[in-house]
Design a protein around this motif. Structure first.
Motif, mmCIF file in Angstrom:
data_model
loop_
_atom_site.group_PDB
_atom_site.id
_atom_site.type_symbol
_atom_site.label_atom_id
_atom_site.label_comp_id
_atom_site.label_asym_id
_atom_site.label_seq_id
_atom_site.Cartn_x
_atom_site.Cartn_y
_atom_site.Cartn_z
ATOM 1 N N THR A 29 -14.672 4.920 -6.610
ATOM 2 C CA THR A 29 -13.318 5.352 -6.298
ATOM 3 C C THR A 29 -12.306 4.614 -6.387
ATOM 4 O OG1 THR A 29 -13.887 5.265 -3.870
ATOM 5 C CG2 THR A 29 -14.617 7.316 -5.291
ATOM 6 N N TRP A 30 -11.012 5.020 -6.271
ATOM 7 C CA TRP A 30 -9.651 4.087 -6.295
ATOM 8 C C TRP A 30 -8.848 4.899 -5.496
ATOM 9 C CZ3 TRP A 30 -12.715 4.893 -10.495
ATOM 10 C CH2 TRP A 30 -13.150 3.863 -11.199
ATOM 11 N N CYS A 31 -7.943 4.242 -4.978
ATOM 12 C CA CYS A 31 -6.850 4.793 -4.093
ATOM 13 C C CYS A 31 -5.505 4.648 -5.003
ATOM 14 C CB CYS A 31 -6.658 4.304 -2.733
ATOM 15 S SG CYS A 31 -5.419 5.001 -1.574
ATOM 16 N N ILE A 32 -4.827 6.029 -5.037
ATOM 17 C CA ILE A 32 -3.471 5.877 -5.733
ATOM 18 C C ILE A 32 -2.413 6.601 -4.873
ATOM 19 C CG2 ILE A 32 -4.531 5.478 -8.108
ATOM 20 C CD1 ILE A 32 -4.222 8.476 -8.566
ATOM 21 N N ASN A 45 4.470 1.627 1.754
ATOM 22 C CA ASN A 45 3.024 1.749 1.599
ATOM 23 C C ASN A 45 2.862 0.405 0.743
ATOM 24 O OD1 ASN A 45 2.839 4.327 2.381
ATOM 25 N ND2 ASN A 45 2.348 5.273 0.698
ATOM 26 N N ALA A 46 3.232 0.107 -0.092
ATOM 27 C CA ALA A 46 3.011 -1.219 -0.442
ATOM 28 C C ALA A 46 3.121 -2.225 0.226
ATOM 29 C CB ALA A 46 3.946 -1.512 -1.995
ATOM 30 N N GLN A 47 4.301 -2.566 1.076
ATOM 31 C CA GLN A 47 4.461 -3.475 1.819
ATOM 32 C C GLN A 47 3.361 -3.590 2.837
ATOM 33 O OE1 GLN A 47 8.399 -3.246 3.677
ATOM 34 N NE2 GLN A 47 8.191 -5.267 4.576
ATOM 35 N N TYR A 48 3.067 -2.247 3.733
ATOM 36 C CA TYR A 48 2.283 -2.337 4.599
ATOM 37 C C TYR A 48 0.698 -2.730 4.091
ATOM 38 C CZ TYR A 48 -1.522 -0.568 7.851
ATOM 39 O OH TYR A 48 -2.426 -0.498 8.861
ATOM 40 N N ALA A 49 0.314 -2.152 2.832
ATOM 41 C CA ALA A 49 -0.886 -2.420 2.222
ATOM 42 C C ALA A 49 -0.954 -4.237 2.159
ATOM 43 C CB ALA A 49 -1.073 -1.776 1.092
ATOM 44 N N CYS A 50 -0.110 -4.742 1.620
ATOM 45 C CA CYS A 50 0.085 -6.124 1.078
ATOM 46 C C CYS A 50 0.076 -6.829 2.154
ATOM 47 C CB CYS A 50 1.152 -6.421 0.289
ATOM 48 S SG CYS A 50 0.850 -5.836 -1.554
ATOM 49 N N ASN A 51 0.787 -6.494 3.433
ATOM 50 C CA ASN A 51 0.744 -7.460 4.693
ATOM 51 C C ASN A 51 -0.485 -7.139 5.335
ATOM 52 O OD1 ASN A 51 3.564 -8.226 3.959
ATOM 53 N ND2 ASN A 51 4.421 -6.424 5.410
ATOM 54 N N ASN A 52 -1.426 -6.220 4.982
ATOM 55 C CA ASN A 52 -2.716 -5.998 5.849
ATOM 56 C C ASN A 52 -3.927 -6.522 5.422
ATOM 57 O OD1 ASN A 52 -1.871 -5.017 8.731
ATOM 58 N ND2 ASN A 52 -0.479 -3.977 7.196
ATOM 59 N N ILE A 53 -3.906 -7.055 4.162
ATOM 60 C CA ILE A 53 -4.974 -7.766 3.381
ATOM 61 C C ILE A 53 -4.770 -8.865 3.099
ATOM 62 C CG2 ILE A 53 -5.812 -5.270 2.660
ATOM 63 C CD1 ILE A 53 -4.363 -6.072 -0.111
ATOM 64 N N ASN A 54 -5.501 -9.760 2.189
ATOM 65 C CA ASN A 54 -5.309 -11.214 1.721
ATOM 66 C C ASN A 54 -4.200 -10.867 0.953
ATOM 67 O OD1 ASN A 54 -5.536 -13.346 0.520
ATOM 68 N ND2 ASN A 54 -7.764 -13.192 0.179
ATOM 69 N N ALA A 80 -1.431 -1.776 -4.636
ATOM 70 C CA ALA A 80 -1.520 -2.280 -3.202
ATOM 71 C C ALA A 80 -2.285 -1.375 -2.338
ATOM 72 C CB ALA A 80 -0.145 -2.436 -2.754
ATOM 73 N N MET A 81 -2.008 -0.106 -2.589
ATOM 74 C CA MET A 81 -2.790 0.975 -1.572
ATOM 75 C C MET A 81 -4.243 0.836 -2.045
ATOM 76 S SD MET A 81 -0.090 4.158 -1.901
ATOM 77 C CE MET A 81 -1.209 5.376 -1.281
ATOM 78 N N ASN A 82 -4.627 0.873 -3.335
ATOM 79 C CA ASN A 82 -6.001 0.581 -3.544
ATOM 80 C C ASN A 82 -6.782 -0.909 -3.138
ATOM 81 O OD1 ASN A 82 -8.294 1.200 -5.294
ATOM 82 N ND2 ASN A 82 -7.941 -0.677 -6.311
ATOM 83 N N ALA A 83 -5.799 -1.837 -3.278
ATOM 84 C CA ALA A 83 -6.498 -2.909 -2.901
ATOM 85 C C ALA A 83 -6.749 -3.098 -1.187
ATOM 86 C CB ALA A 83 -5.408 -4.161 -3.129
ATOM 87 N N TYR A 84 -5.934 -2.322 -0.567
ATOM 88 C CA TYR A 84 -6.290 -1.974 0.796
ATOM 89 C C TYR A 84 -7.188 -1.023 1.056
ATOM 90 C CZ TYR A 84 -5.338 -0.576 5.763
ATOM 91 O OH TYR A 84 -5.409 -0.087 6.925
ATOM 92 N N TYR A 85 -7.271 -0.119 0.262
ATOM 93 C CA TYR A 85 -8.462 0.781 0.466
ATOM 94 C C TYR A 85 -9.872 0.083 0.152
ATOM 95 C CZ TYR A 85 -11.568 4.781 -1.360
ATOM 96 O OH TYR A 85 -12.523 5.637 -1.757
ATOM 97 N N GLN A 86 -9.921 -0.822 -1.128
ATOM 98 C CA GLN A 86 -11.221 -1.540 -1.394
ATOM 99 C C GLN A 86 -11.559 -2.405 -0.146
ATOM 100 O OE1 GLN A 86 -12.857 -0.556 -3.900
ATOM 101 N NE2 GLN A 86 -11.330 0.803 -4.715
#
Length: 118
Positions: A29-32, A45-54, A80-86
């Motif tokens: 699965t993927w998050c979009i 969303n992009a900013q939050y996701a990228c700030n809260n993962i590697n 970015a949301m998918n990277a966070y989700y994964q």
């Protein structure tokens, strides 16, 4: 003697999974981002996701990265949301983003832009 079908039992087992885990946790699965999401929410969303993962997980959407073209905020946010989700374990709540995320069973990768998915 009445015939008994095993199909309902198999369906139940598939969707319940071991220890009550959801089917989503066992499928690729993927998050979009939802198509109706506002530009402001996509940016947040992009900013939050990228700030809260590697931080390395978001380099693909930076200028010159494999996901930097086309210049589309929805695609950037989805990546970015998918990277966070994964990174956070692929739980449905890791793709909520204030009800602006959508779990996809279809790989959103395109061209040389590859979305991580398990």
């Amino acid at each position: 003697m009445a015939k008994c079908s095993i199909l309902p039992i198999l369906v139940l087992l598939f969707f319940s999974g071991p220890r009550g885990a959801s089917a989503v946790e066992y499928m690729k699965t993927w998050c979009i981002a939802k198509p109706s999401t506002s530009k402001e929410t996509l940016q947040n969303n992009a900013q939050y996701a990228c700030n809260n993962i590697n931080a390395m997980d978001c380099t693909a959407i930076q200028e010159g990265g494999p996901c930097s073209e086309p210049n589309d905020l929805s695609l950037y946010a989805s990546f970015a949301m998918n990277a966070y989700y994964q990174a956070k374990g692929r739980h449905y709540w890791n793709c909520d983003f204030g009800n602006s995320g959508l779990i996809s069973l279809t790989d959103p990768s395109y061209g040389s832009c590859t979305y991580e998915g398990e």
